[in-house]
Design a protein around this motif. Structure first.
Motif, PDB file in Angstrom:
ATOM      1  N   ARG A 139     -10.111  -2.237 -22.305  1.00 45.52           N
ATOM      2  CA  ARG A 139     -11.247  -2.446 -22.026  1.00 45.52           C
ATOM      3  C   ARG A 139     -11.577  -3.786 -21.140  1.00 45.52           C
ATOM      4  NH1 ARG A 139     -12.098  -4.418 -28.465  1.00 45.52           N
ATOM      5  NH2 ARG A 139     -10.523  -5.615 -28.272  1.00 45.52           N
ATOM      6  N   HIS A 140     -13.062  -4.001 -20.705  1.00 49.80           N
ATOM      7  CA  HIS A 140     -13.500  -5.846 -19.985  1.00 49.80           C
ATOM      8  C   HIS A 140     -14.392  -5.738 -20.862  1.00 49.80           C
ATOM      9  CE1 HIS A 140     -13.611  -7.660 -16.377  1.00 49.80           C
ATOM     10  NE2 HIS A 140     -15.115  -7.520 -16.413  1.00 49.80           N
ATOM     11  N   THR A 141     -14.103  -7.008 -21.384  1.00 48.63           N
ATOM     12  CA  THR A 141     -14.793  -8.250 -21.971  1.00 48.63           C
ATOM     13  C   THR A 141     -16.093  -8.895 -21.266  1.00 48.63           C
ATOM     14  OG1 THR A 141     -13.715  -8.078 -23.938  1.00 48.63           O
ATOM     15  CG2 THR A 141     -15.666  -9.740 -23.620  1.00 48.63           C
ATOM     16  N   PRO A 142     -17.594  -8.433 -21.012  1.00 47.42           N
ATOM     17  CA  PRO A 142     -18.007  -9.223 -20.465  1.00 47.42           C
ATOM     18  C   PRO A 142     -18.463 -10.782 -20.802  1.00 47.42           C
ATOM     19  CG  PRO A 142     -19.629  -7.857 -21.110  1.00 47.42           C
ATOM     20  CD  PRO A 142     -18.182  -7.626 -21.387  1.00 47.42           C
ATOM     21  N   GLY A 143     -18.236 -11.751 -19.515  1.00 49.04           N
ATOM     22  CA  GLY A 143     -18.777 -13.018 -20.049  1.00 49.04           C
ATOM     23  C   GLY A 143     -19.212 -14.306 -18.812  1.00 49.04           C
ATOM     24  N   PRO A 144     -18.658 -15.114 -18.877  1.00 45.92           N
ATOM     25  CA  PRO A 144     -18.732 -16.404 -17.675  1.00 45.92           C
ATOM     26  C   PRO A 144     -17.730 -15.993 -16.596  1.00 45.92           C
ATOM     27  CG  PRO A 144     -18.545 -17.465 -19.716  1.00 45.92           C
ATOM     28  CD  PRO A 144     -18.732 -16.267 -20.206  1.00 45.92           C
ATOM     29  N   GLU A 145     -18.232 -15.852 -15.712  1.00 45.62           N
ATOM     30  CA  GLU A 145     -17.485 -16.279 -14.451  1.00 45.62           C
ATOM     31  C   GLU A 145     -16.628 -17.638 -14.426  1.00 45.62           C
ATOM     32  OE1 GLU A 145     -17.901 -16.697  -9.842  1.00 45.62           O
ATOM     33  OE2 GLU A 145     -16.961 -14.036 -10.445  1.00 45.62           O
ATOM     34  N   ILE A 146     -15.598 -17.575 -14.279  1.00 42.30           N
ATOM     35  CA  ILE A 146     -15.078 -19.024 -14.347  1.00 42.30           C
ATOM     36  C   ILE A 146     -14.822 -19.461 -12.885  1.00 42.30           C
ATOM     37  CG2 ILE A 146     -12.639 -20.453 -14.138  1.00 42.30           C
ATOM     38  CD1 ILE A 146     -11.296 -18.166 -16.141  1.00 42.30           C
ATOM     39  N   PRO A 147     -15.537 -20.658 -13.193  1.00 45.74           N
ATOM     40  CA  PRO A 147     -16.051 -21.403 -11.462  1.00 45.74           C
ATOM     41  C   PRO A 147     -14.433 -21.294 -10.216  1.00 45.74           C
ATOM     42  CG  PRO A 147     -16.517 -22.756 -13.552  1.00 45.74           C
ATOM     43  CD  PRO A 147     -16.568 -21.458 -13.988  1.00 45.74           C
ATOM     44  N   LEU A 148     -14.619 -21.472  -9.301  1.00 41.37           N
ATOM     45  CA  LEU A 148     -13.871 -22.267  -8.658  1.00 41.37           C
ATOM     46  C   LEU A 148     -13.953 -23.867  -8.130  1.00 41.37           C
ATOM     47  CD1 LEU A 148     -11.465 -21.056  -5.996  1.00 41.37           C
ATOM     48  CD2 LEU A 148     -13.452 -20.769  -4.818  1.00 41.37           C
ATOM     49  N   SER A 149     -12.707 -23.888  -8.017  1.00 35.92           N
ATOM     50  CA  SER A 149     -12.766 -25.501  -7.455  1.00 35.92           C
ATOM     51  C   SER A 149     -12.127 -25.473  -6.272  1.00 35.92           C
ATOM     52  CB  SER A 149     -12.328 -26.424  -8.377  1.00 35.92           C
ATOM     53  OG  SER A 149     -11.677 -27.400  -7.949  1.00 35.92           O
ATOM     54  N   LEU A 150     -12.543 -25.768  -5.115  1.00 38.40           N
ATOM     55  CA  LEU A 150     -12.370 -25.151  -3.814  1.00 38.40           C
ATOM     56  C   LEU A 150     -10.584 -26.082  -3.728  1.00 38.40           C
ATOM     57  CD1 LEU A 150     -14.595 -23.984  -1.350  1.00 38.40           C
ATOM     58  CD2 LEU A 150     -12.462 -22.843  -1.914  1.00 38.40           C
ATOM     59  N   ALA A 151     -10.778 -27.586  -4.675  1.00 41.19           N
ATOM     60  CA  ALA A 151     -10.318 -28.831  -4.577  1.00 41.19           C
ATOM     61  C   ALA A 151      -8.576 -27.797  -4.772  1.00 41.19           C
ATOM     62  CB  ALA A 151     -10.764 -29.832  -4.325  1.00 41.19           C
ATOM     63  N   ALA A 152      -9.110 -27.728  -6.214  1.00 42.77           N
ATOM     64  CA  ALA A 152      -7.895 -27.420  -6.946  1.00 42.77           C
ATOM     65  C   ALA A 152      -7.287 -25.655  -6.190  1.00 42.77           C
ATOM     66  CB  ALA A 152      -8.333 -27.015  -7.989  1.00 42.77           C
ATOM     67  N   TYR A 153      -8.279 -25.019  -5.774  1.00 39.83           N
ATOM     68  CA  TYR A 153      -7.724 -23.889  -5.048  1.00 39.83           C
ATOM     69  C   TYR A 153      -6.709 -24.461  -3.725  1.00 39.83           C
ATOM     70  CZ  TYR A 153      -7.910 -19.990  -1.846  1.00 39.83           C
ATOM     71  OH  TYR A 153      -7.468 -18.752  -0.853  1.00 39.83           O
ATOM     72  N   GLU A 154      -6.910 -25.423  -2.819  1.00 35.63           N
ATOM     73  CA  GLU A 154      -6.425 -26.366  -1.686  1.00 35.63           C
ATOM     74  C   GLU A 154      -5.455 -26.614  -2.253  1.00 35.63           C
ATOM     75  OE1 GLU A 154      -4.828 -28.083   1.224  1.00 35.63           O
ATOM     76  OE2 GLU A 154      -6.253 -28.977  -0.434  1.00 35.63           O
ATOM     77  N   ARG A 155      -5.190 -27.358  -2.927  1.00 39.56           N
ATOM     78  CA  ARG A 155      -3.752 -28.150  -3.297  1.00 39.56           C
ATOM     79  C   ARG A 155      -3.006 -27.076  -4.330  1.00 39.56           C
ATOM     80  NH1 ARG A 155      -7.494 -31.502  -6.237  1.00 39.56           N
ATOM     81  NH2 ARG A 155      -6.795 -30.327  -8.405  1.00 39.56           N
TER      82      ARG A 155
END
Length: 415
Positions: free
Chosen positions: A270-286
């Protein structure tokens, strides 16, 4: 002339109504990595980072289901394959004929990968100086746009199977000129292919670009003494090639690897709707190299390993004196837990495992994949495989998951 030294295929373990489906943590990039890595590991079973360039100098990815990223998917693809960052990557949009064209036009040390989402599957072929011999026979490019895709990715189908069959494949075969009946036809349903082939053609699990790779694998396994005719078709486009699976005297045979686990029903979730976890491009790149290249940091002062990488060594206190170290892909479950509580934005239940990496004093917390939630236990062994952790702000976020050995299916054939 084109020679293939290795052909590998991959199918996800989930099936519905006879069609393989990707798992919720899979996309074309992760499936392409599964198929491509199998081909590379066969070409060089012990493949340190500095030796990867000796196997491959160019990667071509063919699909109609690329994640639509500005700038492309080269970084994630090369990282998942463990290849250097400076290797050329070409992303081609197309189906079975485009994949066959890519193979026929490739120079040696090119890895051609094809992947599809519905039905799901992937395959890879390593072009070399010897192996399965392919030569082009004919090519027909005609326009019959029964399927189109708009800028927002929505597909539009002109649903007329008879028109597609009569004015598409059959007319393209006629225009291709007189030739022997095909041994296998990629890109069309099995029943239609059977009517066009001499004898019983192999049953191919996909209909898109990867169908060409499954067809090449089947021809290599058959090892017929006479050249076989492979026809790859999509709408009204057609490419045909002759394949001679019998290697010349003194040359290396072609190796076929199949990562095709037994099909299982899609797990109930089952998929529970909810707010999307925002992306931090700085953390993504590191975190990109450690997460997607599967690398730890080693302190140059005392040799301590850190995953994820740290700024300061916890043993000797040294700062900014780190070297990258590839992590092993084999692991054993140290402990595991299954989450049943609804989590916004995620499908439940799912299992998390703390795994001990083989030969290292390093444990990592990862999700399990290719297995039902709750089926992994302490002591289970398996491999670490690239998966799509999430899609954040439209960006695929890749990481590694634990695939238990009991859920794998792996066969290798040398033809």
């Amino acid at each position: 002339m084109t020679y293939l030294s290795t052909i590998s295929t991959y199918l996800p373990p989930w099936e519905k109504a006879g069609r393989r489906l990707p798992g919720g943590d899979e996309d074309t990039v992760t499936m392409a990595v599964e198929a491509g890595q199998a081909a590379l590991d066969s070409a060089s079973p012990v493949r340190p980072a500095h030796d990867a360039q000796a196997c491959v100098e160019r990667v071509v990815l063919v699909t109609r289901d690329l994640p639509l990223l500005e700038g492309g998917n080269a970084a994630a693809l090369l990282a998942g394959l463990g290849l250097p960052r400076d290797i050329e990557v070409v992303e081609r949009i197309g189906g079975a004929p485009t994949a066959l064209d890519a193979v026929l036009s490739a120079r040696p040390r090119t890895l051609v990968i094809a992947a599809d989402l519905d039905p799901a599957g992937a395959g890879a072929a390593l072009v070399a100086a010897e192996g399965l011999h392919l030569r082009p026979v004919s090519r027909v490019n005609r326009s019959l746009p029964v399927m189109t895709r708009s800028g927002d990715g929505a597909a539009h189908s002109y649903d007329d199977p008879r028109l597609l069959r009569e004015r598409g494949l059959k007319e393209s075969l006629r225009q291709a000129g007189p030739q022997d009946k095909a041994t296998v036809v990629a890109g069309v349903p099995h029943g239609q292919a059977k009517a066009l082939c001499a004898g019983e053609p192999p049953r191919l699990p996909t209909l898109g670009a990867s169908a060409t790779m499954f067809a090449l694998a089947a021809l290599a396994e058959r090892g017929a003494s006479a050249p076989a005719l492979l026809v790859a078709s999509e709408q009204a486009m057609l490419t045909a090639a002759a394949a001679d699976a019998t290697p010349a005297a003194g040359t290396a045979p072609v190796t076929v690897l199949r990562l095709e686990p037994e099909a299982r029903p899609v797990p109930v979730a089952r998929h529970t709707p909810g707010p999307e976890i925002p992306l931090s491009l700085a953390a993504y790149e590191r975190a990109f190299d450690s997460k997607v290249r599967w690398e730890a940091a080693r302190c140059d002062g005392c040799g301590t390993l850190a995953y994820p990488p740290r700024h300061r060594c916890r043993e000797c206190g040294a700062e900014s004196r780190w070297s990258s170290v590839p992590l092993p892909r084999r692991a054993e479950v140290y402990t595991a837990v299954t989450v049943h509580v609804p989590v916004p934005g995620l499908s439940t239940p799912f299992s998390l495992a703390m795994v001990q990496l083989a030969g290292l004093d390093v444990r990592v917390l990862v999700k399990t994949t290719a297995s039902e939630a709750g089926s992994v236990a302490i002591g289970d062994t398996g491999r670490m495989t690239l998966r799509r952790v999430a899609v954040r702000s439209g960006v695929p976020d890749y990481g590694y998951a634990f695939w238990p050995d009991g859920a794998a299916g792996h066969a290798e054939v040398t033809a």
